[in-house]
Design a protein around this motif. Structure first.
Motif, PDB file in Angstrom:
ATOM      1  N   TYR A   7       0.959  -1.549   0.188  1.00  0.00           N
ATOM      2  CA  TYR A   7       0.384  -0.063   0.237  1.00  0.00           C
ATOM      3  C   TYR A   7       0.779   1.262  -0.288  1.00  0.00           C
ATOM      4  CZ  TYR A   7      -2.498   4.233   2.759  1.00  0.00           C
ATOM      5  OH  TYR A   7      -2.938   5.306   2.622  1.00  0.00           O
ATOM      6  N   LEU A 204      -3.664  25.022  -1.479  1.00  0.00           N
ATOM      7  CA  LEU A 204      -4.542  23.915  -0.463  1.00  0.00           C
ATOM      8  C   LEU A 204      -4.140  22.313  -0.562  1.00  0.00           C
ATOM      9  CD1 LEU A 204      -6.678  26.770   0.053  1.00  0.00           C
ATOM     10  CD2 LEU A 204      -4.742  25.700   1.514  1.00  0.00           C
ATOM     11  N   GLU A 208      -5.593  17.181   0.938  1.00  0.00           N
ATOM     12  CA  GLU A 208      -5.797  15.741   0.669  1.00  0.00           C
ATOM     13  C   GLU A 208      -5.003  14.819   0.829  1.00  0.00           C
ATOM     14  OE1 GLU A 208      -7.658  14.143  -0.594  1.00  0.00           O
ATOM     15  OE2 GLU A 208      -7.248  12.749  -2.409  1.00  0.00           O
TER      16      GLU A 208
ATOM     17  N   ILE B 101     -13.824  14.259   3.403  1.00  0.00           N
ATOM     18  CA  ILE B 101     -14.176  15.588   3.785  1.00  0.00           C
ATOM     19  C   ILE B 101     -14.053  16.488   2.658  1.00  0.00           C
ATOM     20  CG2 ILE B 101     -12.953  17.503   4.584  1.00  0.00           C
ATOM     21  CD1 ILE B 101     -12.337  16.127   7.250  1.00  0.00           C
ATOM     22  N   ALA B 107      -9.460  21.632  -2.468  1.00  0.00           N
ATOM     23  CA  ALA B 107      -8.551  20.794  -2.680  1.00  0.00           C
ATOM     24  C   ALA B 107      -7.684  19.652  -3.792  1.00  0.00           C
ATOM     25  CB  ALA B 107      -8.375  20.225  -1.261  1.00  0.00           C
ATOM     26  N   LEU B 108      -8.630  20.277  -4.844  1.00  0.00           N
ATOM     27  CA  LEU B 108      -8.613  19.452  -6.184  1.00  0.00           C
ATOM     28  C   LEU B 108      -7.385  19.764  -6.907  1.00  0.00           C
ATOM     29  CD1 LEU B 108     -11.727  19.458  -7.299  1.00  0.00           C
ATOM     30  CD2 LEU B 108     -11.386  16.892  -6.327  1.00  0.00           C
ATOM     31  N   TYR B 109      -6.646  18.838  -7.331  1.00  0.00           N
ATOM     32  CA  TYR B 109      -5.200  19.322  -8.174  1.00  0.00           C
ATOM     33  C   TYR B 109      -6.416  19.972 -10.196  1.00  0.00           C
ATOM     34  CZ  TYR B 109      -2.684  17.231  -5.063  1.00  0.00           C
ATOM     35  OH  TYR B 109      -1.822  16.678  -3.815  1.00  0.00           O
ATOM     36  N   GLU B 111      -4.852  21.054 -11.739  1.00  0.00           N
ATOM     37  CA  GLU B 111      -4.218  21.100 -13.069  1.00  0.00           C
ATOM     38  C   GLU B 111      -4.246  19.508 -13.564  1.00  0.00           C
ATOM     39  OE1 GLU B 111      -2.878  21.494 -10.070  1.00  0.00           O
ATOM     40  OE2 GLU B 111      -1.770  23.027 -10.728  1.00  0.00           O
ATOM     41  N   LEU B 112      -5.429  18.803 -13.197  1.00  0.00           N
ATOM     42  CA  LEU B 112      -5.033  17.513 -13.842  1.00  0.00           C
ATOM     43  C   LEU B 112      -6.547  16.922 -14.209  1.00  0.00           C
ATOM     44  CD1 LEU B 112      -3.352  15.192 -11.017  1.00  0.00           C
ATOM     45  CD2 LEU B 112      -2.110  16.247 -13.040  1.00  0.00           C
ATOM     46  N   ASN B 117      -7.897  13.118 -10.286  1.00  0.00           N
ATOM     47  CA  ASN B 117      -8.004  13.629  -9.277  1.00  0.00           C
ATOM     48  C   ASN B 117      -8.691  12.181  -8.542  1.00  0.00           C
ATOM     49  OD1 ASN B 117      -7.515  16.273  -8.145  1.00  0.00           O
ATOM     50  ND2 ASN B 117      -7.821  15.958 -10.257  1.00  0.00           N
ATOM     51  N   LEU B 120      -5.906   9.332  -7.930  1.00  0.00           N
ATOM     52  CA  LEU B 120      -5.207   9.097  -6.705  1.00  0.00           C
ATOM     53  C   LEU B 120      -5.659   8.841  -5.188  1.00  0.00           C
ATOM     54  CD1 LEU B 120      -2.608  10.785  -5.675  1.00  0.00           C
ATOM     55  CD2 LEU B 120      -3.625  13.260  -5.432  1.00  0.00           C
ATOM     56  N   HIS B 121      -6.995   9.906  -5.630  1.00  0.00           N
ATOM     57  CA  HIS B 121      -7.559   9.493  -3.664  1.00  0.00           C
ATOM     58  C   HIS B 121      -7.478   7.817  -3.692  1.00  0.00           C
ATOM     59  CE1 HIS B 121     -10.566  10.492  -0.729  1.00  0.00           C
ATOM     60  NE2 HIS B 121     -11.095  10.293  -0.788  1.00  0.00           N
ATOM     61  N   TYR B 123      -5.999   5.265  -5.129  1.00  0.00           N
ATOM     62  CA  TYR B 123      -4.422   4.661  -4.122  1.00  0.00           C
ATOM     63  C   TYR B 123      -4.145   5.130  -2.642  1.00  0.00           C
ATOM     64  CZ  TYR B 123      -2.976   3.214  -8.600  1.00  0.00           C
ATOM     65  OH  TYR B 123      -2.478   2.656  -9.945  1.00  0.00           O
ATOM     66  N   LEU B 124      -4.754   6.892  -2.745  1.00  0.00           N
ATOM     67  CA  LEU B 124      -3.871   7.284  -1.583  1.00  0.00           C
ATOM     68  C   LEU B 124      -5.279   6.136   0.408  1.00  0.00           C
ATOM     69  CD1 LEU B 124      -4.141  11.225  -1.075  1.00  0.00           C
ATOM     70  CD2 LEU B 124      -2.356   9.491  -1.089  1.00  0.00           C
ATOM     71  N   TYR B 125      -5.742   5.755  -0.475  1.00  0.00           N
ATOM     72  CA  TYR B 125      -7.251   4.976   0.243  1.00  0.00           C
ATOM     73  C   TYR B 125      -7.042   3.849   0.150  1.00  0.00           C
ATOM     74  CZ  TYR B 125      -9.001   9.948   2.380  1.00  0.00           C
ATOM     75  OH  TYR B 125      -8.343  10.989   2.861  1.00  0.00           O
ATOM     76  N   GLY B 126      -6.286   3.358  -0.007  1.00  0.00           N
ATOM     77  CA  GLY B 126      -5.411   1.858  -0.407  1.00  0.00           C
ATOM     78  C   GLY B 126      -6.818   1.174  -1.124  1.00  0.00           C
ATOM     79  N   ARG B 152      -9.584  18.800 -17.594  1.00  0.00           N
ATOM     80  CA  ARG B 152      -9.577  19.377 -16.743  1.00  0.00           C
ATOM     81  C   ARG B 152      -9.880  19.849 -15.324  1.00  0.00           C
ATOM     82  NH1 ARG B 152      -3.501  22.254 -17.902  1.00  0.00           N
ATOM     83  NH2 ARG B 152      -2.310  20.548 -18.799  1.00  0.00           N
ATOM     84  N   ARG B 168     -15.048  12.487  -4.983  1.00  0.00           N
ATOM     85  CA  ARG B 168     -13.838  11.615  -4.136  1.00  0.00           C
ATOM     86  C   ARG B 168     -13.906  11.785  -2.772  1.00  0.00           C
ATOM     87  NH1 ARG B 168      -8.479  16.127  -4.270  1.00  0.00           N
ATOM     88  NH2 ARG B 168      -9.973  16.455  -2.728  1.00  0.00           N
TER      89      ARG B 168
END
Lengths: 374, 331
Positions: A7, A204, A208, B101, B107-109, B111-112, B117, B120-121, B123-126, B152, B168
């Motif tokens: 992970y 900001l 995330e 949240i 708090a979105l990227y 540029e992507l 977006n 990425l979320h 992956y971040l949350y597994g 974009r 997200r």
């Protein structure tokens, strides 16, 4: 444990990829980040190439063989940029501030030498800059000695019996370019990673990342990896300039590649720390440049730091550029420029990399604990 | 101040006695200071699992700070935060895994693109990689952004960004969702769409906390509302109960000419009348309880002038808010 590791690995890669993609969307910034290190290398090199020699007018009132040999001796000293000209033109150039000195070979130069008479060589110096003035004051007697060694070898009774520690002489530029590469890696890494970190706070989007159920370590390693990949474009370009354009071939490619990666990690972590602290991209670039330039001058960029002032030689041992320059001098020229030697220097550099990554991770963790916005 | 806060909690739904399994959020004597400034002052409240809870207050009242402290983005000065029984200081990662949240600024990227977006979320949350495509597709379809998935985010309108941020936040199926000013600056259509998504979350048994300074929004969505002012809890109840407790009925009378001070005094003297105000030719009378006095009001007014229109209504939340805080909504 294994699942956690997998992970974390995916999170690291996702963050790195995100930073790379984001940077590519800001092309102007990306180009700037690549150009600044190369620019730094080329302009310092230009400064080194042009700044070391004094533009000097030589007025040949005598055109005999001795006079010609004397001019050749001046050229051999590598201290003058010589303009052969007339007396009137030389005076004009001096008035216009285009030359530092006028050296006149007098009319009776050859004849006097043949008769063994003393010759007074008129030297006019524009002494507004003591550095150039001293260069002329040192270089003219040097040229005279060199002229005597070549022309009247029997009259020179004291000679240096030189024994070299290295097989070949290293040109000033060859030495300086290697030092400049280290500083370019530093500057590129700091700007790239600093901008990536600061962008998260400016926009900001750091929320995330910090709200994800992952550790600051994972986030920071991902960000360092992203900066490392982006900075590698600039570093590869710098290496191409050094090897292909300037023609300096490294003797130890493995050291060059390995320690380039290590230095990129070190300075990406430092940049990330700065970006996390200042939180503004506009502040990252001047801070990075402001930190790089003084460090460059105290780290033995022009010659081994331990040959210089003792206090500076001590101070400089507390920062990584000093060891970086030493390791790179070894990688390119097989030189040992520190008292500790390349192996210990390498270990110390690993230590700096660990400290920088640790510091930047703590800064990120504190930003979570202290509050992203307030 | 603690007493007042506690009193309001008990005025709510007696949830102090709830089983811990039914408590989503527990804030206990929570305080946040920035130097001398107290942003949140000794706040205690409990949010039930499965309810939509509104944090209502003017700008700068401390709503976002409360959400930031709940999520661990801001460290509190004193007190305690528990999310589903987990302490935010000790179980940061566990709480982040069950918390979704939508920050005020999304708090979105930008540029992507939307898909990146979301990815990425994931992956971040597994989330399981084999599930990424399906989950992201479902969520983007839910917020009607699937067709714009490769655009974009910077090209999106404010409403689209909010919807994407919501999608997200829902991607990892959180038990608790915090929406910080979810409809701030979005158009009417987008606002309605976001409201529908939020109401749908309740059906899916999610706990939702939303901060807002739109009283209509709180009234429409929330099971209970906490009114915050200067970091303090000034009221906590259901919207209906709040309306009942703070001025039962308002009668508004538009007259041909403004009435005199003598008439105003007569009206104020009537039983059950708590407040009488006049703005040009609009007379506003607040009644408490007995509505039979309405006839007397009309009689007194018509002695002096004719009535153009007359209406009777409940107070809105803004009037309750002004009643409680004694000031207008601030910027």
């Amino acid at each position: 444990m294994k699942i956690n590791l997998i992970y974390s690995l995916y999170v690291i890669l996702a963050i790195a990829l995100k930073d790379i993609r984001t940077s590519f969307t800001e092309q102007a910034f990306m180009i700037t980040n690549i150009i600044i290190p190369v620019n730094f290398l080329l302009f310092f090199l230009l400064f080194a190439l042009t700044g070391g020699q004094a533009p000097t007018a030589v007025v040949l009132e005598e055109h005999g063989p001795y006079a010609e040999q004397f001019v050749a001796a001046m050229m051999k000293s590598h201290s003058f940029i010589i303009h052969e000209t007339t007396s009137i033109e030389a005076q004009n150039l001096m008035r216009q501030g285009q030359i530092v000195a006028i050296v006149t070979i007098p009319l009776n130069f050859d004849d006097a030498l043949r008769k063994g008479h003393q010759v007074l060589l008129p030297v006019m110096i524009n002494n507004l800059n003591v550095d150039f003035t001293d260069d002329i004051r040192r270089a003219v007697p040097l040229a005279i000695t060199s002229f005597y060694e070549d022309t009247f070898p029997n009259q020179v009774v004291v000679r240096a019996n030189e024994q070299d520690t290295n097989i070949h002489d290293t040109d000033y530029v060859q030495y300086l370019v290697v030092s400049l590469m280290v500083v370019s890696v530093m500057l590129g890494g700091m700007i790239q990673a600093g901008a990536n970190a600061a962008r998260e706070y400016e926009k900001l989007t750091i929320k995330e990342l910090l709200l994800a159920p992952t550790s600051p370590w994972t986030i920071q390693i991902g960000k360092i990896l992203g900066a490392l990949v982006l900075n590698s474009f600039a570093v590869i370009l710098v290496i191409i300039v050094i090897v292909v354009l300037i023609g300096i071939w490294p003797l130890h490619w493995d050291e060059l590649i390995g320690f380039s990666l290590l230095l990129m990690i070190t300075f990406a972590a430092l940049g990330s720390f700065i970006g996390t602290m200042v939180r503004r991209r506009q502040a990252v670039i001047p801070l990075s440049i402001g930190l790089t330039i003084p460090v460059f001058f105290i780290s033995g960029a022009f010659g081994p730091a331990i040959w210089g002032d003792k206090s500076i030689a001590i101070i400089t041992q507390f920062q990584p550029v000093y060891y970086g320059i030493a390791i790179f001098q070894h990688a390119f020229h097989n030189f040992t420029t520190t008292s500790t030697g390349p192996t210990v220097d390498g270990v110390i550099l690993v230590g700096f990399a660990v400290i920088m990554v640790l510091t930047s991770t703590i800064a990120l963790g504190r930003s979570r604990n202290k509050g992203v916005m307030n | 101040m603690k007493d007042i806060s506690d009193q309001h909690i008990k005025l709510g739904n007696d949830i102090d006695h709830l089983d811990e399994d039914h408590v989503a959020v527990s804030l206990c004597e929570l305080t946040k200071r920035f130097g001398d400034f107290v942003a949140v002052n000794n706040l205690s409240l409990t949010i039930k699992s499965g309810e939509i809870f509104g944090l209502l207050g003017p700008n700068g009242s401390g709503k976002t700070t409360i959400v930031n402290m709940m999520s661990g983005l801001s460290k509190y000065t004193s007190g305690q935060v528990k999310i589903f029984g987990y302490n935010i200081e000790r179980h940061n990662k566990v709480i982040h895994a069950i918390l979704g949240i939508v920050p005020q600024e999304t708090a979105l990227y930008e540029e992507l693109n939307a898909w990146t977006n979301m990815s990425l979320h994931a992956y971040l949350y597994g989330l399981a990689r084999s599930e990424h495509t399906r989950l992201i597709t479902d969520m983007l379809k839910l917020v009607q952004l699937y067709d714009r998935r490769y655009n974009r985010v910077s090209t999106f309108s404010g409403g689209m960004k909010r919807r994407l941020a919501l999608a997200r936040a829902l991607l990892h199926d959180p038990r608790l969702l915090c929406l910080d000013e979810p409809t701030l600056g979005v158009d009417v259509q987008s606002r309605r769409a976001i409201w529908d998504y939020i109401l749908d979350l309740k059906k899916r048994n999610k706990t939702v906390i939303l901060t807002t300074n739109y009283l209509e929004e709180a009234n429409m969505l929330c099971d209970r509302i906490a009114i915050i002012d200067h970091g303090k809890l000034v009221a906590l109840d259901t919207p209906i109960s709040l309306k009942q407790k703070h001025g039962d009925t308002i009668i508004e009378i538009e007259t041909i000419t403004p009435v005199s001070s003598i008439v105003l005094a007569q009206l104020r003297g009537l039983k059950s009348i708590t407040e009488v105000t006049q703005n040009r030719s609009i007379l506003r009378v607040v009644l408490s309880g007995d509505l039979s006095v309405t006839g007397k009001i009309v009689t007194i007014v018509t002695q002096e002038t004719n009535i153009k229109t007359i209406s009777q209504r409940e107070p809105n939340l803004e009037e309750i808010f002004l009643d409680l805080t004694g000031g207008a909504l601030r910027d």
